[in-house]
Design a protein around this motif. Sequence first.
Motif, PDB file in Angstrom:
ATOM      1  N   GLU A 165     -34.848   6.297   0.798  1.00 36.64           N
ATOM      2  CA  GLU A 165     -33.626   5.793   1.605  1.00 36.64           C
ATOM      3  C   GLU A 165     -33.681   5.859   2.400  1.00 36.64           C
ATOM      4  OE1 GLU A 165     -31.993  10.951   1.171  1.00 36.64           O
ATOM      5  OE2 GLU A 165     -31.556   9.329   0.072  1.00 36.64           O
ATOM      6  N   GLY A 166     -32.983   4.824   4.039  1.00 35.41           N
ATOM      7  CA  GLY A 166     -32.988   5.125   4.774  1.00 35.41           C
ATOM      8  C   GLY A 166     -33.344   3.304   5.244  1.00 35.41           C
ATOM      9  N   ILE A 167     -34.151   3.252   6.193  1.00 38.49           N
ATOM     10  CA  ILE A 167     -34.391   1.523   6.877  1.00 38.49           C
ATOM     11  C   ILE A 167     -35.669   1.067   5.637  1.00 38.49           C
ATOM     12  CG2 ILE A 167     -35.466   0.446   7.779  1.00 38.49           C
ATOM     13  CD1 ILE A 167     -35.367   2.443  10.535  1.00 38.49           C
ATOM     14  N   PRO A 168     -34.108  -0.138   5.082  1.00 37.97           N
ATOM     15  CA  PRO A 168     -34.964  -1.724   3.796  1.00 37.97           C
ATOM     16  C   PRO A 168     -36.125  -1.584   4.041  1.00 37.97           C
ATOM     17  CG  PRO A 168     -32.393  -2.373   4.888  1.00 37.97           C
ATOM     18  CD  PRO A 168     -32.570  -0.231   5.794  1.00 37.97           C
ATOM     19  N   VAL A 169     -36.798  -1.707   3.189  1.00 39.67           N
ATOM     20  CA  VAL A 169     -38.437  -2.228   3.789  1.00 39.67           C
ATOM     21  C   VAL A 169     -38.553  -3.665   2.260  1.00 39.67           C
ATOM     22  CG1 VAL A 169     -40.320  -2.514   4.353  1.00 39.67           C
ATOM     23  CG2 VAL A 169     -39.451  -0.568   4.801  1.00 39.67           C
ATOM     24  N   LEU A 170     -38.682  -4.315   2.779  1.00 43.56           N
ATOM     25  CA  LEU A 170     -38.888  -5.467   1.670  1.00 43.56           C
ATOM     26  C   LEU A 170     -40.597  -5.728   1.428  1.00 43.56           C
ATOM     27  CD1 LEU A 170     -35.600  -8.931   1.613  1.00 43.56           C
ATOM     28  CD2 LEU A 170     -36.066  -6.665   0.354  1.00 43.56           C
ATOM     29  N   CYS A 171     -41.015  -5.217   0.073  1.00 42.09           N
ATOM     30  CA  CYS A 171     -42.256  -6.030  -0.319  1.00 42.09           C
ATOM     31  C   CYS A 171     -42.850  -6.987  -0.678  1.00 42.09           C
ATOM     32  CB  CYS A 171     -43.083  -4.385  -0.499  1.00 42.09           C
ATOM     33  SG  CYS A 171     -42.353  -2.488   0.337  1.00 42.09           S
ATOM     34  N   GLN A 172     -43.402  -8.060  -0.467  1.00 44.47           N
ATOM     35  CA  GLN A 172     -43.891  -9.429  -1.033  1.00 44.47           C
ATOM     36  C   GLN A 172     -45.398  -9.477  -1.710  1.00 44.47           C
ATOM     37  OE1 GLN A 172     -42.138 -12.331  -1.255  1.00 44.47           O
ATOM     38  NE2 GLN A 172     -44.066 -12.669  -2.758  1.00 44.47           N
ATOM     39  N   HIS A 173     -45.287  -9.800  -2.768  1.00 43.18           N
ATOM     40  CA  HIS A 173     -46.416  -9.631  -3.485  1.00 43.18           C
ATOM     41  C   HIS A 173     -47.482 -10.775  -3.001  1.00 43.18           C
ATOM     42  CE1 HIS A 173     -44.886 -12.006  -6.458  1.00 43.18           C
ATOM     43  NE2 HIS A 173     -43.935 -11.906  -6.688  1.00 43.18           N
ATOM     44  N   THR A 174     -49.063 -11.223  -3.285  1.00 43.08           N
ATOM     45  CA  THR A 174     -49.576 -11.907  -2.980  1.00 43.08           C
ATOM     46  C   THR A 174     -49.998 -13.050  -4.045  1.00 43.08           C
ATOM     47  OG1 THR A 174     -51.719 -11.188  -4.459  1.00 43.08           O
ATOM     48  CG2 THR A 174     -51.775 -10.345  -2.319  1.00 43.08           C
ATOM     49  N   ALA A 175     -50.105 -14.240  -3.662  1.00 46.11           N
ATOM     50  CA  ALA A 175     -50.033 -15.190  -4.870  1.00 46.11           C
ATOM     51  C   ALA A 175     -50.702 -14.819  -6.342  1.00 46.11           C
ATOM     52  CB  ALA A 175     -51.092 -16.433  -4.714  1.00 46.11           C
ATOM     53  N   GLY A 176     -49.424 -15.496  -7.461  1.00 47.70           N
ATOM     54  CA  GLY A 176     -49.778 -14.976  -8.391  1.00 47.70           C
ATOM     55  C   GLY A 176     -49.410 -13.822  -9.632  1.00 47.70           C
ATOM     56  N   ASN A 177     -48.959 -12.710  -8.344  1.00 46.39           N
ATOM     57  CA  ASN A 177     -48.922 -11.800  -8.656  1.00 46.39           C
ATOM     58  C   ASN A 177     -47.625 -10.996  -8.734  1.00 46.39           C
ATOM     59  OD1 ASN A 177     -50.314  -8.686  -8.455  1.00 46.39           O
ATOM     60  ND2 ASN A 177     -51.984  -9.885  -7.590  1.00 46.39           N
ATOM     61  N   GLU A 178     -47.330  -9.630  -8.514  1.00 46.63           N
ATOM     62  CA  GLU A 178     -45.785  -9.161  -9.541  1.00 46.63           C
ATOM     63  C   GLU A 178     -46.255  -7.168  -8.373  1.00 46.63           C
ATOM     64  OE1 GLU A 178     -46.293  -7.075 -12.902  1.00 46.63           O
ATOM     65  OE2 GLU A 178     -48.655  -6.922 -12.839  1.00 46.63           O
ATOM     66  N   ASN A 179     -44.893  -6.434  -8.113  1.00 48.25           N
ATOM     67  CA  ASN A 179     -45.167  -5.852  -7.722  1.00 48.25           C
ATOM     68  C   ASN A 179     -45.498  -4.824  -7.575  1.00 48.25           C
ATOM     69  OD1 ASN A 179     -43.492  -5.034  -9.425  1.00 48.25           O
ATOM     70  ND2 ASN A 179     -41.196  -5.022  -8.551  1.00 48.25           N
ATOM     71  N   ARG A 180     -46.194  -4.956  -9.117  1.00 52.49           N
ATOM     72  CA  ARG A 180     -47.057  -3.888  -8.966  1.00 52.49           C
ATOM     73  C   ARG A 180     -48.170  -3.301  -8.336  1.00 52.49           C
ATOM     74  NH1 ARG A 180     -49.456  -2.550 -14.381  1.00 52.49           N
ATOM     75  NH2 ARG A 180     -49.429  -5.298 -14.669  1.00 52.49           N
ATOM     76  N   GLN A 181     -48.705  -4.142  -7.025  1.00 54.43           N
ATOM     77  CA  GLN A 181     -49.254  -3.906  -5.950  1.00 54.43           C
ATOM     78  C   GLN A 181     -48.486  -2.964  -4.478  1.00 54.43           C
ATOM     79  OE1 GLN A 181     -48.984  -8.153  -4.665  1.00 54.43           O
ATOM     80  NE2 GLN A 181     -51.794  -8.120  -5.445  1.00 54.43           N
ATOM     81  N   TRP A 182     -47.676  -2.605  -4.968  1.00 56.13           N
ATOM     82  CA  TRP A 182     -47.143  -1.849  -4.040  1.00 56.13           C
ATOM     83  C   TRP A 182     -46.899  -0.938  -4.939  1.00 56.13           C
ATOM     84  CZ3 TRP A 182     -46.932  -3.571   0.554  1.00 56.13           C
ATOM     85  CH2 TRP A 182     -46.390  -5.036   1.230  1.00 56.13           C
ATOM     86  N   CYS A 183     -47.184  -0.281  -5.898  1.00 55.92           N
ATOM     87  CA  CYS A 183     -46.731   1.445  -6.719  1.00 55.92           C
ATOM     88  C   CYS A 183     -47.173   2.818  -5.780  1.00 55.92           C
ATOM     89  CB  CYS A 183     -47.793   1.214  -7.719  1.00 55.92           C
ATOM     90  SG  CYS A 183     -49.753   1.538  -8.160  1.00 55.92           S
ATOM     91  N   HIS A 184     -47.866   2.623  -4.945  1.00 55.68           N
ATOM     92  CA  HIS A 184     -48.502   3.771  -4.241  1.00 55.68           C
ATOM     93  C   HIS A 184     -47.544   3.603  -3.453  1.00 55.68           C
ATOM     94  CE1 HIS A 184     -51.939   4.071  -6.755  1.00 55.68           C
ATOM     95  NE2 HIS A 184     -53.229   2.812  -5.749  1.00 55.68           N
ATOM     96  N   LEU A 185     -47.148   3.169  -2.265  1.00 57.60           N
ATOM     97  CA  LEU A 185     -46.148   2.881  -1.681  1.00 57.60           C
ATOM     98  C   LEU A 185     -44.581   3.427  -1.917  1.00 57.60           C
ATOM     99  CD1 LEU A 185     -45.213   2.274   1.319  1.00 57.60           C
ATOM    100  CD2 LEU A 185     -44.741  -0.180   0.795  1.00 57.60           C
ATOM    101  N   LEU A 186     -44.541   3.157  -2.762  1.00 57.93           N
ATOM    102  CA  LEU A 186     -43.095   3.628  -4.222  1.00 57.93           C
ATOM    103  C   LEU A 186     -43.414   4.924  -4.287  1.00 57.93           C
ATOM    104  CD1 LEU A 186     -42.089   0.149  -6.131  1.00 57.93           C
ATOM    105  CD2 LEU A 186     -40.977   1.331  -4.189  1.00 57.93           C
ATOM    106  N   PHE A 394     -55.983  -6.439  -0.069  1.00 56.06           N
ATOM    107  CA  PHE A 394     -54.939  -5.603  -0.140  1.00 56.06           C
ATOM    108  C   PHE A 394     -55.078  -4.431  -0.216  1.00 56.06           C
ATOM    109  CE2 PHE A 394     -56.952  -8.697  -4.072  1.00 56.06           C
ATOM    110  CZ  PHE A 394     -56.330 -10.018  -4.523  1.00 56.06           C
ATOM    111  N   PRO A 395     -54.826  -4.439   1.301  1.00 57.55           N
ATOM    112  CA  PRO A 395     -54.891  -3.401   1.715  1.00 57.55           C
ATOM    113  C   PRO A 395     -53.935  -1.877   1.457  1.00 57.55           C
ATOM    114  CG  PRO A 395     -53.360  -4.593   3.404  1.00 57.55           C
ATOM    115  CD  PRO A 395     -54.543  -5.356   1.956  1.00 57.55           C
ATOM    116  N   MET A 396     -52.975  -2.258   0.802  1.00 60.23           N
ATOM    117  CA  MET A 396     -51.694  -0.973  -0.089  1.00 60.23           C
ATOM    118  C   MET A 396     -52.230  -0.968  -0.987  1.00 60.23           C
ATOM    119  SD  MET A 396     -51.139  -4.594  -0.427  1.00 60.23           S
ATOM    120  CE  MET A 396     -50.174  -6.341  -1.739  1.00 60.23           C
ATOM    121  N   SER A 397     -53.125  -1.930  -2.267  1.00 62.25           N
ATOM    122  CA  SER A 397     -53.232  -1.120  -3.844  1.00 62.25           C
ATOM    123  C   SER A 397     -54.972  -0.948  -3.096  1.00 62.25           C
ATOM    124  CB  SER A 397     -52.828  -2.433  -4.293  1.00 62.25           C
ATOM    125  OG  SER A 397     -53.589  -3.734  -3.658  1.00 62.25           O
ATOM    126  N   GLU A 398     -55.455  -0.618  -2.355  1.00 60.07           N
ATOM    127  CA  GLU A 398     -56.933  -1.324  -3.263  1.00 60.07           C
ATOM    128  C   GLU A 398     -57.744   0.393  -2.531  1.00 60.07           C
ATOM    129  OE1 GLU A 398     -60.197  -3.786   0.515  1.00 60.07           O
ATOM    130  OE2 GLU A 398     -58.073  -5.044  -0.675  1.00 60.07           O
TER     131      GLU A 398
END
Length: 418
Positions: A165-186, A394-398
Amino acid sequence: MNIDRNWIDRWVAAINADAACRNNGRGFSDSFTLALGERRYTLHVHDGTVERVVVDGGPLEPSSFTLAAEAGVWQELFSPHPPPMKHAIFAAIATGAMQFEGDIKPVFQHLTTLSYWVRVGRALNGAPELPPDPEWLDDWQAVGRYVNVTVDGARHKVFYFEAGEGIPVLCQHTAGNENRQWCHLLEDRELTKKYRFIAYDLPAHGKSDPSADRDFFAEDHLLTSDWITQFVVNFADALKLDRPIFIGCSIGGVIALHLAARYPEKFRGVVALAGAIPTYGFFHDWWINPGVNIAATSAGLVDAVMAPDVAPADRQLNRIAQGAHPRSARNDLYFWGVDNTDPERALSIDPTQLPVYLYAGEYDFTCPPAHVEACARAIGDGVHYATLTGLGHFPMSENYPRFRPTLVRTLAEIAARD
């Protein structure tokens, strides 16, 4: 380390004994050559097993392709701590350190197998130091939902995860990919006290359906600047978000910059990971060639753009997080390789209107640090640029712990400026 016939024989024995090499090598029956300076080794492979090696076999020795480099390049490739751009065969070819000759098709078909072969060879020269796997949580806070988004009269059922909750942050995945890449951030329980993270799947990616009003297989849905920036703005409006921060990786990084140019008033700030203006390449029909199982070979492509010291669980996550049909990946890369090739686009971004951050991983040959830094200079004063040491595409997921300090500082600076 001296790569001679004795080392090659030990490497072949290790390949043939390794379970992952055998499991991924099924169907790999071919011959190819490694050229180390003046010495040539031709490997004859049957169903993933190297049956024999011929040294300096001459022009009549069967060989589909040749990988040629100086002995020092091969030594760096097989080092337990390889330097950037010498950490994978595909990266070395792309940056000119290694030359390729012959039929490229079997390389695409078996890139994952070749990646395993490199890792087995690297282990012969010492054990690499890997970070621990991410902490296993007893419960997960991210919640998945759907929302309807209309672009150019076409309806889209869009899936997204959100947490915090708070300031909204939209997270866009890489080409041909999915939002699983942001699982650690979430699942970052400290950051989600301050920010509402929303990681979505583009239409026909992950859990988002193809458009309800267009035939996915009858036409090419090529990603363009006009469409994707409209989509992001309309998605934010559908969720009634007040000037979110936008963070994207790869094509997402390019999208961040196009949003800064087209809709600066809609966002608090944009963060581009592994993206720049311009970008080139990767839009081709190999992604949908029926003779190449792109879903199987993509793991090798992912290895080529990640840092070598990735935790096993994170490497596995990134290798399988290709949550889209191969045609979706090809469509996405039109944006990267065709629609984003005009360097003049960078001049349309005014960093006085919103904060703009650009980051490049030092192991990423697709958008290397020098190229991203040049983009930052082209945009002008006020743009923040930095190289992410020890990270790749992939800094957010590797390696989230390695990336997190940069992310925390960036979000705080954008929030403070707003």
